[in-house]
Structure formats: C-alpha cells, structure tokens
Design a protein around this motif. Structure first.
Motif, PDB file in Angstrom:
ATOM      1  N   ARG A 151       0.813  -1.233   0.000  1.00 57.74           N
ATOM      2  CA  ARG A 151       0.000   0.000   0.000  1.00 57.74           C
ATOM      3  C   ARG A 151       0.843   1.279   0.000  1.00 57.74           C
ATOM      4  O   ARG A 151       0.585   2.204   0.755  1.00 57.74           O
TER       5      ARG A 151
ATOM      6  N   LEU B 290       2.249   4.703  -2.049  1.00 53.91           N
ATOM      7  CA  LEU B 290       1.715   5.616  -3.064  1.00 53.91           C
ATOM      8  C   LEU B 290       2.686   5.634  -4.244  1.00 53.91           C
ATOM      9  O   LEU B 290       3.835   6.037  -4.094  1.00 53.91           O
ATOM     10  N   PRO B 291       2.231   5.167  -5.421  1.00 51.87           N
ATOM     11  CA  PRO B 291       3.161   4.933  -6.526  1.00 51.87           C
ATOM     12  C   PRO B 291       3.790   6.203  -7.098  1.00 51.87           C
ATOM     13  O   PRO B 291       4.858   6.144  -7.699  1.00 51.87           O
ATOM     14  N   ASN B 292       3.135   7.337  -6.900  1.00 54.43           N
ATOM     15  CA  ASN B 292       3.687   8.571  -7.489  1.00 54.43           C
ATOM     16  C   ASN B 292       4.560   9.354  -6.511  1.00 54.43           C
ATOM     17  O   ASN B 292       5.004  10.452  -6.826  1.00 54.43           O
ATOM     18  N   LYS B 293       4.785   8.793  -5.339  1.00 59.33           N
ATOM     19  CA  LYS B 293       5.686   9.447  -4.383  1.00 59.33           C
ATOM     20  C   LYS B 293       6.922   8.572  -4.209  1.00 59.33           C
ATOM     21  O   LYS B 293       6.828   7.339  -4.245  1.00 59.33           O
TER      22      LYS B 293
ATOM     23  N   PHE C 150       4.885  11.299   4.197  1.00 58.11           N
ATOM     24  CA  PHE C 150       3.429  11.507   4.081  1.00 58.11           C
ATOM     25  C   PHE C 150       2.716  11.130   5.377  1.00 58.11           C
ATOM     26  O   PHE C 150       1.817  11.851   5.843  1.00 58.11           O
ATOM     27  N   ALA C 151       3.144  10.021   5.981  1.00 58.00           N
ATOM     28  CA  ALA C 151       2.496   9.551   7.218  1.00 58.00           C
ATOM     29  C   ALA C 151       2.615  10.576   8.333  1.00 58.00           C
ATOM     30  O   ALA C 151       1.739  10.668   9.198  1.00 58.00           O
TER      31      ALA C 151
ATOM     32  N   GLU D 137       3.221  13.982   7.700  1.00 65.13           N
ATOM     33  CA  GLU D 137       2.608  15.240   7.253  1.00 65.13           C
ATOM     34  C   GLU D 137       1.111  15.247   7.499  1.00 65.13           C
ATOM     35  O   GLU D 137       0.551  16.247   7.943  1.00 65.13           O
TER      36      GLU D 137
ATOM     37  N   ARG E 209       7.192   3.429   7.065  1.00 60.16           N
ATOM     38  CA  ARG E 209       6.047   4.333   7.173  1.00 60.16           C
ATOM     39  C   ARG E 209       5.220   4.016   8.421  1.00 60.16           C
ATOM     40  O   ARG E 209       4.746   4.907   9.105  1.00 60.16           O
TER      41      ARG E 209
END
Lengths: 228, 293
Positions: free
Chosen positions: A89, A91-94, A102-103, A105, A150
C-alpha cells in the motif's frame, strides 16, 4: 497493551468471524497470529484498528475501550498503531522519502520533525540510499521495508502486520522479520498475522492460533503447527 | 486541527487541475444559473423602483408650480372634482414631494433640489386609468400647473411581464442550481476517487477526518465561487447596459428602472454567497459517502 475480553464479531448473514475470544498481549511482546484463511486473523486486525466494532465484548488498547471511542478519536487511536500489509500500500507517485514523510505530514507534524525522523527510520530499514526511488523501481522486499518505515516513523506503541511476507521469497521474508524484531526491541509491541510456517517455526515466539474464529492455542514459544 | 493553508491550497489546486473538464462544466453551470438569479433580482428591484410612485392606485399626478397662488390651486381642485372619472385626489405638500424626490433620485440628481423649488402635487385615483391621458391634455398649460404625469402604460405592462419573467427565471435558476450542486458533488467524488489510495493511507496512519475533508470541500467552494464571480460580472454589466439604454433621461423607462450602485453591489454579493453555498453543499454531500467510515 492489547486485551480482548469475550469478544465476538458477527457479520450480517450470520457469519461469525471471531467467537468469544479473550486474550492479553503485553507491552513489548512479539506475537504470531496463525490460522488458515477465514480463521478470523484479518477481522482481529480490523477490530484493533477500529475498522470494525465488536458485536459483543470489550477490546482494550493501552487501557482504553476502543468500542466506545467517539468518531473523532479514532484517528488518534490509529496514530498509536502502525500497520503493514501484504500488498505494501505505497503511493506509486511518491518516492521512498515522500511515502514515509506523508504519514507524518497528514497527522500535522511540523516540517523539522519530518526532516529529522524520516532519514532516521530509513536508516533503520536500510534504505537510506534509495530515498529518491519510486516504489515501482524497488524490489518487493524493499517496498515492504518502506511500508514498515512508514508504519514505524511515528513511533507507534503497536505494530500490526497482516501477512507481511505473503508476497516475498523466504530469504527476503527473513530480512523483514529481522527488521520487525529490531523494532520490537525498541519496546514496540509487534503482532504478525501470517501463514508463513517457516518463519514462525524458526523464530519460536508466542503463537496464537485461530480456527473459525475461535482461539484454539496460545503458546509461549510456539511453532506453526501442532506438535513439538 | 492543524491543517496548514499551504497544504490545502496545494491540494485544491492540483485537484481542480486534475478534473479540469468537470470543473469547467460545474463552474459554467453555476455561472449560468446565478446569472439568471442575479438578473431576476435586478429586474425585480428595477421594476419596484420604477413603480414606487405609482402605488396605491394613483394614476395621474398634477404638479403645481412652486409659485402657484391659492386661487389657482383652488380652481384646479374644483375642476378635478367636477370630472366624473376622478374618484379622489390627495394633496401632497412641497415638503412631502421633496422627501419623496430625495428617496427616488440619486444624491447627484437631488442635490440641486430644495423644498422651495419642489412642486407640490395632487395625486388622483381614477375610476378608469385610461382617462389619465385626457386629464393630462386638459391640464397641460393650465395656470399654476407645472406638469401632468401619468404612468406610462408600459410600466404597467412591464410589471406583469416581469412578474412572469421573474418566475420563469427563478424556476430555471433553481433547476440549474440543483444541477450545479450535483455537478460539483460529482467532481468532488471523482477527485476523491482519483486519490483513494492517498485517502486510505491517510486514514490508516491516523489523519483526522477534517484534514482529509478540507481540501475537497475547498475545491467545491472554489468552483462555486468561480461561477458566482462570472455571474456577478454579468449582473454588473447588465446594470451598466440599463444605464446606457436610459441615456440619462428621466422619462425613459429604462432610466426609471436603473438602480443605485449599492443595490447592485448587494445583488452581486448575494450571488457570490449563493455560489459559495452551492459549492459547500455539493462538496459536503460528495465527501460524505467516502469518509463516513
């Protein structure tokens, strides 16, 4: 840390996924949750994340009954529980760094905290050199390391893993397990739902076995199957 | 709820760009429907403005010269009284007319006016309003009479036409506003669907519902607002066109319908407010289904 008191979870249509289950998992334990497909492992994890509410019984996480949690407190429960899945799981574009950052932020951590903690945890999982790579450029094992990073970057009390080695070869799986052991040594409670008998047998940790929603075995230094 | 403005702005902009076709559709629908709402509002206020003086069934007004003598005034009154189709007449003093003029005219126009220079007037209710022309003829140039005014038949026609027009506009506007909110709802849903991986990870790691929701809500509000801005421009342009059509002549019907600037501003603000409302309602419903869990 985790306590099930006579927990039953039934679904509409009469299926009972968890039947009158009681168990305790202490802080800092390392636990395998085993059982065939449909034995209730996934429901167990969904209950802990409060994605499901038990039909009856109480579930305590860090002393708090999570069934009575009001809607707006659920996110704060989840901040204490890191989660890793079979399908990563990510995010493919990050890239790797952004996925882990991200987790932090999205729970409103300030930039300087993100800048300090992400490199630390990437170092822990051994991916410092791949921080700019996209998930698609990584091997399955590396992707799972990113997912672990993450889940752990916010230093949760509990780390849940649902079939974390389901998509990985045995050697890579061992690497992931060593990583989860290291995380466990920092005091984090680790719960792993798995089919992977090789790993369970090798590590000889506490094993909780479910069968059709019932707790059938709870063994301190267990193996995957009966015997020994 | 620590949601940074920077984050919301970034997410909103990227969502709007990702769904640009749907965004354009939603914005245009909001614009068209709110233009109708704005036009209907302007029209209603304009007609109300033009007809204020003709209320209470008054159908003819005789303005007396400020210099009118008492005998002249008595003579006018007697003449009026004898006419069979005059039902009743009401005398309005110079002070009354002055105050009314100040209310009806813009400050610029009423500036030169004083009580002493304002004519007093006789306002008559007729049995048959069509006789107003006859009275105008009879008293035109009569000693002491400055002017005779009768409502343009056009105003009366306008009143009934605009009433129907307004109704049609409002019904159309309501239908269009509904479709605009559904369109916005749909864009928001698409936006959430496009980011469902992000949203599921956000939920997993414990982002609050508000944190997830705010950028999407903002997206809907921006769409509503953009449409409303277009509609507000339409309202202002319409106002300017009415002004130009009137060409500054008091007797011109368009000129009588033109509105003071503050009413146009209020109408534009109402339009903007409705736009924001439509946007928030649409996005709130769009989000609900996804984030209830």
């Amino acid at each position: 840390m985790i306590s099930f008191e006579n927990v039953t979870k039934g679904y509409k249509g009469g299926t009972v996924a968890i039947r009158d289950m009681s168990l305790d998992i202490d802080k800092g334990e390392f636990v395998f949750l085993v059982g065939s497909s449909g034995s209730g492992k996934t429901t167990f994890i969904r209950l802990l994340l409060r994605e499901e509410i038990p039909t009856s019984g109480r579930i305590l996480v860090a002393g708090r009954d999570i069934a009575n949690l009001s809607q707006w407190r659920i996110p704060y429960l989840r901040r204490n529980i890191g989660c890793v899945f079979q399908d990563f799981r990510l995010l493919p574009n990050k890239n790797v760094f952004e996925n882990v950052a991200f987790a932090l932020e999205v729970i409103g951590r300030p930039k300087h905290v993100v800048a300090a903690q992400v490199p630390q945890v990437l170092d822990l999982v051994g991916l410092s050199k791949k921080r700019e790579s996209l998930p698609g450029e990584l091997s399955g094992g590396e992707q799972q390391r990113v997912a672990v990073a993450r889940a752990f970057v916010n230093r949760p009390l509990i780390l849940l893993a649902d079939e974390p080695t389901g998509n990985l070869d045995p050697a890579t799986s061992q690497g992931i397990m060593r990583l989860l052991e290291r995380i466990n040594k920092t005091g984090t409670t680790v719960v792993i739902a798995t089919h992977d008998s090789g790993i369970v047998d090798q590590m000889r940790r506490r094993v909780i076995e479910l069968d059709h929603g019932t707790l059938v075995r709870d063994q301190a230094r267990g193996v995957y199957g009966y015997g020994t | 709820m620590p949601v940074s403005l920077d984050y919301v702005a970034r997410e909103t902009a990227s969502n709007l760009w990702r769904n640009r076709l749907m965004t354009i559709a939603a914005v245009l629908t909001v614009a068209v429907s709110l233009s109708l709402v704005g036009t209907a509002l302007l029209l209603r206020q304009g007609v109300a403005h033009a007809t204020t003086q003709w209320q209470h069934g008054v159908s003819v007004e005789l303005f007396l010269k400020p210099s009118v003598s008492t005998t002249q005034e008595a003579s006018v009154r007697q003449q009026l009284h004898q006419l069979p189709y005059v039902q009743s007449c009401l005398y309005r003093s110079q002070t009354y007319d002055y105050n009314e003029a100040k209310r009806l005219l813009t400050p610029d126009e009423s500036q030169a006016l004083t009580v002493a220079s304002t004519p007093s007037s006789l306002r008559c209710v007729l049995n048959n309003p069509t006789q107003a022309q006859a009275i105008a003829k009879q008293f035109h140039g009569y000693p002491g009479v400055k002017d005779v005014a009768s409502p343009n038949q056009a105003i009366r026609n306008m009143e009934s036409v605009t009433r129907i027009l307004q109704l049609v506009f409002l019904i159309l506007a309501v239908i269009l506003l509904l479709s605009a909110s559904v369109l916005i709802l749909n864009t928001i849903r698409l936006a959430i669907f496009a980011r469902r991986r992000e949203v599921s990870v956000m939920k997993l790691v414990g982002a609050t519902n508000w944190f997830i929701r705010v950028p999407f809500m903002f997206e809907g509000v921006v769409q509503g607002l953009l449409g409303a801005v277009v509609a507000a421009v339409v309202v202002v342009v319409l106002h300017l066109v009415l002004d130009a059509l009137g060409n500054g002549q008091i007797s011109n019907l368009w000129y009588q319908m033109r509105l003071p600037t503050h009413e146009v501003v209020i109408t534009s603000l109402v339009v903007l407010l409705i736009g924001v409302l439509i946007g928030s309602i649409g996005s709130a419903f769009g989000i609900r289904r996804f984030l209830d869990a």
